[in-house]
Design an enzyme around this catalytic site. Structure first.
Site, PDB file in Angstrom:
ATOM      1  N   TYR A  62       4.380   6.342  10.263  1.00 14.03           N
ATOM      2  CA  TYR A  62       3.532   5.210   9.887  1.00 14.03           C
ATOM      3  C   TYR A  62       4.321   4.135   9.142  1.00 14.03           C
ATOM      4  O   TYR A  62       4.144   2.936   9.391  1.00 14.03           O
ATOM      5  CB  TYR A  62       2.346   5.690   9.034  1.00 14.03           C
ATOM      6  CG  TYR A  62       1.259   4.655   8.876  1.00 14.03           C
ATOM      7  CD1 TYR A  62       0.233   4.551   9.812  1.00 14.03           C
ATOM      8  CD2 TYR A  62       1.254   3.762   7.807  1.00 14.03           C
ATOM      9  CE1 TYR A  62      -0.763   3.599   9.689  1.00 14.03           C
ATOM     10  CE2 TYR A  62       0.263   2.800   7.670  1.00 14.03           C
ATOM     11  CZ  TYR A  62      -0.747   2.722   8.612  1.00 14.03           C
ATOM     12  OH  TYR A  62      -1.731   1.769   8.496  1.00 14.03           O
TER      13      TYR A  62
ATOM     14  N   TYR B 100      -8.977   5.442   7.801  1.00 10.16           N
ATOM     15  CA  TYR B 100      -9.091   5.752   9.234  1.00 10.16           C
ATOM     16  C   TYR B 100     -10.085   6.908   9.349  1.00 10.16           C
ATOM     17  O   TYR B 100      -9.857   7.966   8.764  1.00 10.16           O
ATOM     18  CB  TYR B 100      -7.745   6.199   9.805  1.00 10.16           C
ATOM     19  CG  TYR B 100      -6.696   5.113   9.913  1.00 10.16           C
ATOM     20  CD1 TYR B 100      -5.845   4.812   8.856  1.00 10.16           C
ATOM     21  CD2 TYR B 100      -6.537   4.394  11.103  1.00 10.16           C
ATOM     22  CE1 TYR B 100      -4.861   3.828   8.961  1.00 10.16           C
ATOM     23  CE2 TYR B 100      -5.559   3.411  11.224  1.00 10.16           C
ATOM     24  CZ  TYR B 100      -4.729   3.129  10.164  1.00 10.16           C
ATOM     25  OH  TYR B 100      -3.761   2.160  10.273  1.00 10.16           O
TER      26      TYR B 100
ATOM     27  N   LYS C 126       1.446  -0.578  14.984  1.00  7.07           N
ATOM     28  CA  LYS C 126       2.854  -0.708  15.357  1.00  7.07           C
ATOM     29  C   LYS C 126       3.193  -1.966  16.166  1.00  7.07           C
ATOM     30  O   LYS C 126       4.374  -2.319  16.292  1.00  7.07           O
ATOM     31  CB  LYS C 126       3.290   0.515  16.193  1.00  7.07           C
ATOM     32  CG  LYS C 126       3.396   1.792  15.401  1.00  7.07           C
ATOM     33  CD  LYS C 126       4.629   1.794  14.521  1.00  7.07           C
ATOM     34  CE  LYS C 126       4.586   2.858  13.470  1.00  7.07           C
ATOM     35  NZ  LYS C 126       4.682   2.376  12.109  1.00  7.07           N
TER      36      LYS C 126
ATOM     37  N   HIS D 293       0.846  -1.197   0.000  1.00  2.00           N
ATOM     38  CA  HIS D 293       0.000   0.000   0.000  1.00  2.00           C
ATOM     39  C   HIS D 293       0.882   1.248   0.000  1.00  2.00           C
ATOM     40  O   HIS D 293       1.768   1.381   0.845  1.00  2.00           O
ATOM     41  CB  HIS D 293      -0.906   0.016   1.236  1.00  2.00           C
ATOM     42  CG  HIS D 293      -2.091  -0.890   1.110  1.00  2.00           C
ATOM     43  ND1 HIS D 293      -3.245  -0.729   1.847  1.00  2.00           N
ATOM     44  CD2 HIS D 293      -2.308  -1.959   0.307  1.00  2.00           C
ATOM     45  CE1 HIS D 293      -4.112  -1.672   1.510  1.00  2.00           C
ATOM     46  NE2 HIS D 293      -3.564  -2.436   0.585  1.00  2.00           N
TER      47      HIS D 293
ATOM     48  N   PRO E 278      -3.798  -0.048  18.800  1.00  2.44           N
ATOM     49  CA  PRO E 278      -3.563  -0.506  17.423  1.00  2.44           C
ATOM     50  C   PRO E 278      -3.668   0.569  16.346  1.00  2.44           C
ATOM     51  O   PRO E 278      -3.370   0.292  15.181  1.00  2.44           O
ATOM     52  CB  PRO E 278      -4.641  -1.585  17.222  1.00  2.44           C
ATOM     53  CG  PRO E 278      -5.673  -1.318  18.253  1.00  2.44           C
ATOM     54  CD  PRO E 278      -4.994  -0.664  19.406  1.00  2.44           C
TER      55      PRO E 278
END
Ligand code: RFL
Ligand code: PHB
Length: 393
Positions: A388, A204, A300, A75, A296
């Site tokens: 990220y 998200y 990570k 991604h 979560p």
């Protein structure tokens, strides 16, 4: 009592223990894994889905990456939804070409279990009363009970890879370990279904009804989450209620394209930030969730476990090959430097995306301002993206 001998006794056959065992095996270091649950139980736990490039690299180094490369999905970005619209975070563009891999923890665990079986290294499943002993001396042991008999393994080192509820950390004498903890006032209700993901990348969502996340395991299997009260029981949530709540927390255009279906799995996870210091106690080391937990939101947890295992495997290989304890001595400090940065990022992303009723209207306004700033400022987006995809070693 049956007694055996190995070089490294590993407590726990989750991803940390299995990956450590395989890296040590590849370096010719004998190891035994002792696990409380059955293999099927371990494989039935649906957890992480997003791997940093360094985790992908470590699985390749271990020689277990073939299926991941065939079936995993790279991604290049993800979307943030707020105020009724989606905004893309271009991970690839913002980080100079980095990206993440979507491949389920269950699949990694299966690949590692298969690799271990193929080389014939032993794992004891369904062991009860597992206990590490004498790790403050030169000759530690681990004992357990199985099929009515007590067993013991003598070893040079113990690796405590037994997760947050494991026995390794709690075996350290009072005063030997310092813990830092924050428990969040909500959980995540997750649902797995054989339906096509609503989008080809993760979403998200910050919504006034609460956080939601659209993730996936493949182009035909979806993983979705909604923030829920801690007191909720999974039995109280029918599939229809879940889909209804998820749809309400997405922007209207996305909600209209959501494909729903029966759940394969549904579970509620609490959210916690937790760190135990140090991560070495004489001849015992903690790795993965045994030493730290992140909420979560930043994806990570498994990546931190892999980073601990990377340091620990290198340190033990150096010990046996060069008779040097430099890597072992530096283990805890090296791990913790990475862990605290991931703890900070996971706490920040959680705080930004969830509904916190106790912060009131001003808390919500401040969140919206920060989200606006985040997607408008390249500097702010870059900070998010570089965390990220994973900070460098
Ligand atoms: P695990 O996986 O908990 O494995 C520990 C193993 O030890 C066993 N055990 C014992 N064995 C012997 N004796 C005892 N006394 C024992 N006590 C326990 C357990 O049965 C188990 O088999 O820890 P490990 O290996 O350190 O791996 C850590 C990861 O599992 C965890 O960090 C991630 O799943 C966290 N996580 C995520 N991480 C990511 O990097 N990306 C993600 O996208 C992501 N999403 C998630 C997540 C965790 C979640 N939940 C449910 C907590 C999403 C969720 C919902
Ligand atoms: C998942 O697919 O389970 C997942 C993805 C991203 C997260 C957490 C969980 O941040």
């Amino acid at each position: 009592m049956g007694t055996q001998r190995t070089q490294v006794a590993i407590v726990g056959a989750g991803p940390s223990g299995l990956l450590l065992g395989h890296l040590l095996h590849n370096a010719g270091i004998d190891n035994l894994i002792i696990e409380r649950q059955s293999g099927d139980y371990v494989l039935g736990r649906v957890r992480a889905g997003v791997l940093e490039q360094t985790t992908v690299d470590l699985l390749d180094e271990a020689g277990v990456g073939a299926r991941m490369h065939r079936e995993g999905l790279f991604h290049d970005g993800y979307d943030l939804t707020f105020g009724g619209a989606r905004h893309r975070i271009d991970l690839h563009g913002l980080t100079g070409g980095k990206r993440v891999m979507v491949y389920g923890q269950t699949e990694i665990t299966r690949d590692l279990m298969d690799a271990r079986a193929a080389v014939g290294r032993p794992t004891v499943y369904e062991a009860t009363d597992v206990a590490p002993h004498d790790f403050d001396r030169d000759a530690p042991t681990v004992t357990w009970r199985k099929d009515g008999a007590v067993h013991e393994v003598r070893c040079d080192f113990i690796a405590g890879c037994d997760g947050f509820h494991g026995v390794s950390r709690t075996s350290v004498p009072e005063g030997g370990v310092t813990t830092y903890e924050k428990v969040y006032p909500f959980g995540w209700l997750g649902l797995l279904s054989d339906t096509p993901p609503v989008s080809h990348e993760l979403i998200y969502s910050n919504h006034e009804r609460g956080f939601a996340l659209c993730s996936m395991r493949s182009m035909t299997r979806s993983r979705y989450y909604v923030q829920c009260p801690l007191e909720d029981k999974v039995e109280d949530w029918s599939d229809a209620m879940f889909w209804d709540e998820l749809r309400r927390r997405l922007d209207p255009a996305t909600a209209a394209t959501l494909v729903t279906g029966p759940s394969i799995e549904k579970s509620i996870a609490p959210l916690r930030s937790f760190v135990a210091e140090p991560m070495r106690f004489g001849r015992m080391f903690l790795a993965g969730d045994a030493a730290h937990i992140v909420p979560p939101t930043g994806a990570k947890g498994l990546n931190l476990a892999a980073s601990d295992v990377r340091y620990l495997s290198r340190a033990l290989i150096e010990f046996y090959a060069q008779k040097s304890s430099a890597g072992i001595d530096a283990y805890s400090a090296r791990c913790l430097a990475r862990i605290w940065k991931a703890e900070r990022f996971s706490w920040w992303f959680t705080s930004l995306m969830h509904k916190f009723p106790e912060t009131g209207a001003i808390g919500r306004k401040l969140q919206q301002a920060e989200l606006d700033y985040l997607v408008q400022s390249r500097a702010a987006s870059t900070v998010m993206a570089e965390n990220y995809v994973g900070l460098p070693f």
